[in-house]
Scaffold this motif. Structure first.
Motif, PDB file in Angstrom:
ATOM      1  N   THR A  56       0.816  -1.216   0.000  1.00 44.97           N
ATOM      2  CA  THR A  56       0.000   0.000   0.000  1.00 44.97           C
ATOM      3  C   THR A  56       0.844   1.258   0.000  1.00 44.97           C
ATOM      4  N   ASP A  57       2.122   1.162   0.407  1.00 43.84           N
ATOM      5  CA  ASP A  57       2.977   2.355   0.360  1.00 43.84           C
ATOM      6  C   ASP A  57       3.595   2.550  -1.010  1.00 43.84           C
ATOM      7  N   GLY A  58       3.251   1.672  -1.949  1.00 44.84           N
ATOM      8  CA  GLY A  58       3.742   1.799  -3.307  1.00 44.84           C
ATOM      9  C   GLY A  58       5.035   1.077  -3.590  1.00 44.84           C
ATOM     10  N   SER A  59       5.658   0.513  -2.576  1.00 40.84           N
ATOM     11  CA  SER A  59       6.920  -0.189  -2.800  1.00 40.84           C
ATOM     12  C   SER A  59       6.655  -1.485  -3.555  1.00 40.84           C
ATOM     13  N   ILE A  60       7.537  -1.798  -4.478  1.00 40.25           N
ATOM     14  CA  ILE A  60       7.388  -2.983  -5.321  1.00 40.25           C
ATOM     15  C   ILE A  60       8.595  -3.889  -5.138  1.00 40.25           C
ATOM     16  N   TYR A  61       8.323  -5.151  -4.958  1.00 40.52           N
ATOM     17  CA  TYR A  61       9.364  -6.164  -4.829  1.00 40.52           C
ATOM     18  C   TYR A  61       9.367  -7.018  -6.082  1.00 40.52           C
ATOM     19  N   TYR A  62      10.585  -7.383  -6.524  1.00 39.96           N
ATOM     20  CA  TYR A  62      10.742  -8.326  -7.633  1.00 39.96           C
ATOM     21  C   TYR A  62      11.664  -9.462  -7.204  1.00 39.96           C
ATOM     22  N   GLU A  63      11.299 -10.637  -7.598  1.00 42.61           N
ATOM     23  CA  GLU A  63      12.156 -11.790  -7.374  1.00 42.61           C
ATOM     24  C   GLU A  63      13.389 -11.620  -8.250  1.00 42.61           C
ATOM     25  N   ASP A  64      14.560 -12.047  -7.758  1.00 42.84           N
ATOM     26  CA  ASP A  64      15.827 -11.788  -8.458  1.00 42.84           C
ATOM     27  C   ASP A  64      15.803 -12.238  -9.912  1.00 42.84           C
ATOM     28  N   ALA A  65      15.200 -13.360 -10.186  1.00 40.54           N
ATOM     29  CA  ALA A  65      15.238 -13.923 -11.544  1.00 40.54           C
ATOM     30  C   ALA A  65      14.498 -13.064 -12.564  1.00 40.54           C
ATOM     31  N   VAL A  66      13.642 -12.151 -12.107  1.00 38.52           N
ATOM     32  CA  VAL A  66      12.865 -11.341 -13.052  1.00 38.52           C
ATOM     33  C   VAL A  66      13.236  -9.869 -13.011  1.00 38.52           C
TER      34      VAL A  66
END
Length: 132
Positions: A56-66
Motif C-alpha cells: 500500500t505504500d507503493g513499494s514494489i518487490y521483484y524476485e531476483d530472476a525477473v
C-alpha cells in the motif's frame, strides 16, 4: 464477493514479451485487510514462487530472476494490476497467479484456496509458455 481475473497468458518465443493483467472486483486495493497485491507463478513440479508484489505504500518487490525484465504496475482507477514481462526466457514458463493478500507471504502452492480463508484471494491463473 472478491474476485480476481487474470488475462493475457499466451505462448511466446524466448526474447518476446507478454503483459498480464488482473482485474479485481469486490474490494479496493489498500483496504486494511488486503494490503498486498502480488503475482506468483508455479511451474509443473515446482513450488509456488513469488514474482512481484506491491504494498500500500507503493513499494514494489521483484524476485531476483525477473529483475530488470518484469515490471509490475497498479491502475487504481481500474482496480487492475499488470505485469509487463520482457525478454522472456523458457524458465519463465509457468501458470501465473494474481493474489490479494492480507499480508506478505510465501506459499508451497499457488492458486485458489491457498492462504487464509476469507483474507487471501487468488485468481485462477494465466498460462505462460516460453519456447526456445
Amino acid at each position: 464477493e472478491v474476485q480476481l481475473v487474470e488475462f493475457g497468458g499466451d505462448s511466446v518465443q524466448a526474447g518476446g514479451s507478454l503483459r498480464l493483467s488482473c482485474k479485481a472486483s469486490g474490494f479496493t486495493f489498500g483496504e486494511p485487510d488486503l494490503s498486498v497485491m502480488a503475482w506468483y507463478r508455479q511451474a509443473p513440479g515446482n513450488k509456488c514462487e513469488l514474482v512481484s508484489q506491491i504494498d500500500t505504500d507503493g513499494s514494489i518487490y521483484y524476485e531476483d530472476a525477473v529483475k530488470g525484465r518484469f515490471t509490475m504496475s497498479l491502475d487504481n482507477a481500474e482496480n487492475t494490476i499488470h505485469l509487463q514481462m520482457d525478454n522472456l526466457k523458457p524458465e519463465d514458463t509457468a501458470v501465473y497467479y494474481c493474489a490479494a493478500l492480507h499480508e506478505k507471504a510465501l506459499f508451497s502452492d499457488c492458486g485458489p484456496g491457498t492462504g487464509q480463508s476469507g483474507f487471501d484471494y487468488w485468481g485462477k491463473g494465466a498460462s505462460v509458455t516460453v519456447s526456445t
